[in-house]
Design a protein around this motif. Structure first.
Motif: not given
Length: 155
Positions: A49-53, A77-82
């Motif tokens: 997963l990538r979280i932010g930058a 703390g923030s929405r992750p994306r694959i």
């Protein structure tokens, strides 16, 4: 990646089994390998997963599990994306469809599904899709404690 996993298991004295086979990039192939070699346990599922930058996490769960994006957002703390296939390879050395759950750089947060810790044996690829590790579930807490990564329990 494979050698890091095997070295860690050996250093900790964790019994394990390493099996070499044809490349496995899907669960039907993994099931066929499991039957052919008499592997015990449940297949892992690892989502990078990538979280932010520039923050990354590895969600470690079991085959068939679905990610709860609201719970992941609350934990991280923030929405992750694959993460993209390129990010997976660049930051972990893994190939797409074959992400290894352990042995990553300390900057990658590990999200451990409680179901993983309850399994009798965990099956996972230590990097190359031609290899599968079988690790006793009752040793996973000890394995996780030896890793440099931040660990978060999921869900």
């Amino acid at each position: 990646m494979c050698q890091r996993n095997v070295d860690l298991l050996q250093r900790l004295g964790i019994a394990h089994r390493l099996v070499e086979h044809e490349p496995v990039l899907d669960y039907p192939s993994a099931h066929a390998v499991r039957q052919r070699f008499g592997l015990r346990g449940v297949e892992s599922k690892s989502l990078f997963l990538r979280i932010g930058a520039q923050r990354y996490a590895m969600l470690i769960t079991l085959e068939g599990a679905r990610a709860d994006w609201a719970k992941l957002k609350a934990l991280l703390g923030s929405r992750p994306r694959i993460a993209s296939d390129e990010e997976l390879t660049e930051h972990t050395g893994c190939v797409p469809m074959c992400a290894c759950p352990f042995g990553h750089d300390a900057s990658i947060t590990l999200l451990i599904d409680r179901a993983v810790l309850a399994c009798d044996f965990l099956l996972y690829s230590p990097g190359p899709p031609e290899l599968t590790l079988e690790v006793p579930g009752d040793e996973l807490q000890r394995l996780l404690a030896a890793l440099p990564n931040t660990l978060l329990e999921y869900p």
